[in-house]
Design a protein around this motif. Structure first.
Motif, PDB file in Angstrom:
ATOM      1  N   GLY A  29      -3.562 -21.783  40.583  1.00 42.61           N
ATOM      2  CA  GLY A  29      -2.147 -21.448  40.658  1.00 42.61           C
ATOM      3  C   GLY A  29      -1.929 -19.969  40.403  1.00 42.61           C
ATOM      4  O   GLY A  29      -2.850 -19.155  40.454  1.00 42.61           O
ATOM      5  N   ASP A  30      -0.674 -19.620  40.131  1.00 42.52           N
ATOM      6  CA  ASP A  30      -0.313 -18.238  39.821  1.00 42.52           C
ATOM      7  C   ASP A  30      -0.697 -17.973  38.367  1.00 42.52           C
ATOM      8  O   ASP A  30       0.014 -18.360  37.438  1.00 42.52           O
ATOM      9  CB  ASP A  30       1.183 -18.031  40.038  1.00 42.52           C
ATOM     10  N   VAL A  31      -1.831 -17.326  38.174  1.00 39.79           N
ATOM     11  CA  VAL A  31      -2.406 -17.149  36.837  1.00 39.79           C
ATOM     12  C   VAL A  31      -1.451 -16.372  35.935  1.00 39.79           C
ATOM     13  O   VAL A  31      -1.215 -16.751  34.790  1.00 39.79           O
ATOM     14  CB  VAL A  31      -3.782 -16.458  36.922  1.00 39.79           C
ATOM     15  N   ARG A  32      -0.890 -15.296  36.420  1.00 39.67           N
ATOM     16  CA  ARG A  32       0.024 -14.479  35.610  1.00 39.67           C
ATOM     17  C   ARG A  32       1.222 -15.302  35.150  1.00 39.67           C
ATOM     18  O   ARG A  32       1.610 -15.257  33.983  1.00 39.67           O
ATOM     19  CB  ARG A  32       0.480 -13.266  36.410  1.00 39.67           C
ATOM     20  N   GLU A  33       1.778 -16.085  36.052  1.00 37.14           N
ATOM     21  CA  GLU A  33       2.929 -16.927  35.710  1.00 37.14           C
ATOM     22  C   GLU A  33       2.541 -18.008  34.699  1.00 37.14           C
ATOM     23  O   GLU A  33       3.268 -18.274  33.742  1.00 37.14           O
ATOM     24  CB  GLU A  33       3.483 -17.577  36.981  1.00 37.14           C
ATOM     25  N   ARG A  34       1.395 -18.622  34.903  1.00 39.05           N
ATOM     26  CA  ARG A  34       0.950 -19.678  33.985  1.00 39.05           C
ATOM     27  C   ARG A  34       0.704 -19.135  32.593  1.00 39.05           C
ATOM     28  O   ARG A  34       1.085 -19.753  31.591  1.00 39.05           O
ATOM     29  CB  ARG A  34      -0.318 -20.345  34.518  1.00 39.05           C
ATOM     30  N   LEU A  35       0.059 -17.969  32.495  1.00 31.49           N
ATOM     31  CA  LEU A  35      -0.218 -17.388  31.188  1.00 31.49           C
ATOM     32  C   LEU A  35       1.058 -16.910  30.496  1.00 31.49           C
ATOM     33  O   LEU A  35       1.160 -16.972  29.271  1.00 31.49           O
ATOM     34  CB  LEU A  35      -1.211 -16.241  31.308  1.00 31.49           C
ATOM     35  N   ALA A  36       2.024 -16.450  31.273  1.00 28.63           N
ATOM     36  CA  ALA A  36       3.302 -16.022  30.694  1.00 28.63           C
ATOM     37  C   ALA A  36       4.076 -17.215  30.145  1.00 28.63           C
ATOM     38  O   ALA A  36       4.703 -17.128  29.088  1.00 28.63           O
ATOM     39  CB  ALA A  36       4.139 -15.282  31.739  1.00 28.63           C
ATOM     40  N   SER A  37       4.019 -18.335  30.839  1.00 29.09           N
ATOM     41  CA  SER A  37       4.774 -19.511  30.396  1.00 29.09           C
ATOM     42  C   SER A  37       4.079 -20.262  29.262  1.00 29.09           C
ATOM     43  O   SER A  37       4.734 -20.939  28.477  1.00 29.09           O
ATOM     44  CB  SER A  37       5.039 -20.457  31.565  1.00 29.09           C
ATOM     45  N   ASP A  38       2.745 -20.132  29.168  1.00 27.63           N
ATOM     46  CA  ASP A  38       2.004 -20.841  28.123  1.00 27.63           C
ATOM     47  C   ASP A  38       0.761 -20.049  27.735  1.00 27.63           C
ATOM     48  O   ASP A  38      -0.330 -20.295  28.237  1.00 27.63           O
ATOM     49  CB  ASP A  38       1.612 -22.240  28.611  1.00 27.63           C
ATOM     50  N   PRO A  39       0.920 -19.088  26.813  1.00 30.69           N
ATOM     51  CA  PRO A  39      -0.223 -18.268  26.418  1.00 30.69           C
ATOM     52  C   PRO A  39      -1.361 -19.058  25.774  1.00 30.69           C
ATOM     53  O   PRO A  39      -2.496 -18.586  25.735  1.00 30.69           O
ATOM     54  CB  PRO A  39       0.364 -17.268  25.420  1.00 30.69           C
ATOM     55  N   GLU A  63      -6.513 -10.924  33.914  1.00 29.85           N
ATOM     56  CA  GLU A  63      -5.167 -11.440  33.616  1.00 29.85           C
ATOM     57  C   GLU A  63      -5.062 -11.897  32.161  1.00 29.85           C
ATOM     58  O   GLU A  63      -4.038 -11.695  31.508  1.00 29.85           O
ATOM     59  CB  GLU A  63      -4.804 -12.588  34.558  1.00 29.85           C
ATOM     60  N   ILE A  64      -6.123 -12.521  31.651  1.00 34.59           N
ATOM     61  CA  ILE A  64      -6.137 -12.968  30.255  1.00 34.59           C
ATOM     62  C   ILE A  64      -6.019 -11.772  29.321  1.00 34.59           C
ATOM     63  O   ILE A  64      -5.269 -11.811  28.339  1.00 34.59           O
ATOM     64  CB  ILE A  64      -7.407 -13.792  29.968  1.00 34.59           C
ATOM     65  N   MET A  65      -6.739 -10.706  29.608  1.00 33.88           N
ATOM     66  CA  MET A  65      -6.678  -9.520  28.755  1.00 33.88           C
ATOM     67  C   MET A  65      -5.275  -8.913  28.740  1.00 33.88           C
ATOM     68  O   MET A  65      -4.809  -8.439  27.703  1.00 33.88           O
ATOM     69  CB  MET A  65      -7.713  -8.478  29.197  1.00 33.88           C
ATOM     70  N   GLN A  66      -4.585  -8.957  29.867  1.00 32.56           N
ATOM     71  CA  GLN A  66      -3.215  -8.437  29.919  1.00 32.56           C
ATOM     72  C   GLN A  66      -2.252  -9.337  29.157  1.00 32.56           C
ATOM     73  O   GLN A  66      -1.302  -8.858  28.546  1.00 32.56           O
ATOM     74  CB  GLN A  66      -2.747  -8.284  31.368  1.00 32.56           C
ATOM     75  N   ALA A  67      -2.488 -10.642  29.200  1.00 33.31           N
ATOM     76  CA  ALA A  67      -1.586 -11.593  28.557  1.00 33.31           C
ATOM     77  C   ALA A  67      -1.923 -11.834  27.087  1.00 33.31           C
ATOM     78  O   ALA A  67      -1.118 -12.418  26.356  1.00 33.31           O
ATOM     79  CB  ALA A  67      -1.617 -12.919  29.314  1.00 33.31           C
ATOM     80  N   ALA A  68      -3.089 -11.390  26.627  1.00 34.97           N
ATOM     81  CA  ALA A  68      -3.544 -11.671  25.260  1.00 34.97           C
ATOM     82  C   ALA A  68      -2.545 -11.273  24.172  1.00 34.97           C
ATOM     83  O   ALA A  68      -2.408 -12.004  23.183  1.00 34.97           O
ATOM     84  CB  ALA A  68      -4.898 -11.019  25.010  1.00 34.97           C
ATOM     85  N   PRO A  69      -1.818 -10.159  24.288  1.00 36.43           N
ATOM     86  CA  PRO A  69      -0.847  -9.828  23.239  1.00 36.43           C
ATOM     87  C   PRO A  69       0.215 -10.915  23.024  1.00 36.43           C
ATOM     88  O   PRO A  69       0.781 -11.018  21.936  1.00 36.43           O
ATOM     89  CB  PRO A  69      -0.219  -8.525  23.730  1.00 36.43           C
ATOM     90  N   LEU A  71      -0.315 -13.921  22.582  1.00 37.87           N
ATOM     91  CA  LEU A  71      -0.811 -14.909  21.642  1.00 37.87           C
ATOM     92  C   LEU A  71      -0.189 -14.745  20.253  1.00 37.87           C
ATOM     93  O   LEU A  71      -0.153 -15.697  19.477  1.00 37.87           O
ATOM     94  CB  LEU A  71      -2.340 -14.849  21.536  1.00 37.87           C
ATOM     95  N   THR A  72       0.298 -13.567  19.948  1.00 38.96           N
ATOM     96  CA  THR A  72       0.923 -13.352  18.639  1.00 38.96           C
ATOM     97  C   THR A  72       2.255 -14.087  18.510  1.00 38.96           C
ATOM     98  O   THR A  72       2.775 -14.217  17.418  1.00 38.96           O
ATOM     99  CB  THR A  72       1.164 -11.841  18.377  1.00 38.96           C
ATOM    100  N   HIS A  73       2.776 -14.586  19.633  1.00 38.14           N
ATOM    101  CA  HIS A  73       4.051 -15.286  19.627  1.00 38.14           C
ATOM    102  C   HIS A  73       3.916 -16.800  19.557  1.00 38.14           C
ATOM    103  O   HIS A  73       4.910 -17.515  19.638  1.00 38.14           O
ATOM    104  CB  HIS A  73       4.880 -14.910  20.872  1.00 38.14           C
ATOM    105  N   LEU A  74       2.695 -17.293  19.406  1.00 36.88           N
ATOM    106  CA  LEU A  74       2.493 -18.736  19.306  1.00 36.88           C
ATOM    107  C   LEU A  74       2.969 -19.229  17.947  1.00 36.88           C
ATOM    108  O   LEU A  74       2.823 -18.539  16.948  1.00 36.88           O
ATOM    109  CB  LEU A  74       1.018 -19.090  19.498  1.00 36.88           C
ATOM    110  N   PRO A  75       3.532 -20.446  17.912  1.00 35.95           N
ATOM    111  CA  PRO A  75       3.997 -20.976  16.621  1.00 35.95           C
ATOM    112  C   PRO A  75       2.844 -21.309  15.696  1.00 35.95           C
ATOM    113  O   PRO A  75       1.745 -21.524  16.055  1.00 35.95           O
ATOM    114  CB  PRO A  75       4.750 -22.235  17.000  1.00 35.95           C
TER     115      PRO A  75
END
Length: 75
Positions: A29-39, A63-69, A71-75
């Motif tokens: 799928g759209d990796v960037r979109e998937r990682l943005a919606s669920d890190p 894409e994971i390296m760009q989205a990694a920050p 992860l600090t927003h996970l509950p």
């Protein structure tokens, strides 16, 4: 989890079986979109790759390296 089978057929609508020889995991799928919606996908991908002794596709890794920050927003 992108293909499935019944007793007579393998269903591979995303052509995932052809990537098995690459020895790395590929997000579909759209990796960037998937990682943005669920890190948390990042953590599952790393855990799954480690459990299977596989790598992560270079494109997905970027894409994971760009989205990694995020992860600090996970509950």
């Amino acid at each position: 989890n992108a293909f499935f089978y019944d007793l007579k057929h393998i269903y591979d609508p995303l052509n995932v079986i052809s990537t098995l020889h690459l020895n790395h995991l590929v997000l579909i799928g759209d990796v960037r979109e998937r990682l943005a919606s669920d890190p948390s996908i990042i953590l599952r991908m790393i855990r799954f790759a480690n459990a299977l002794s596989k790598g992560i596709s270079p494109n997905n890794f970027a894409e994971i390296m760009q989205a990694a920050p995020n992860l600090t927003h996970l509950p």
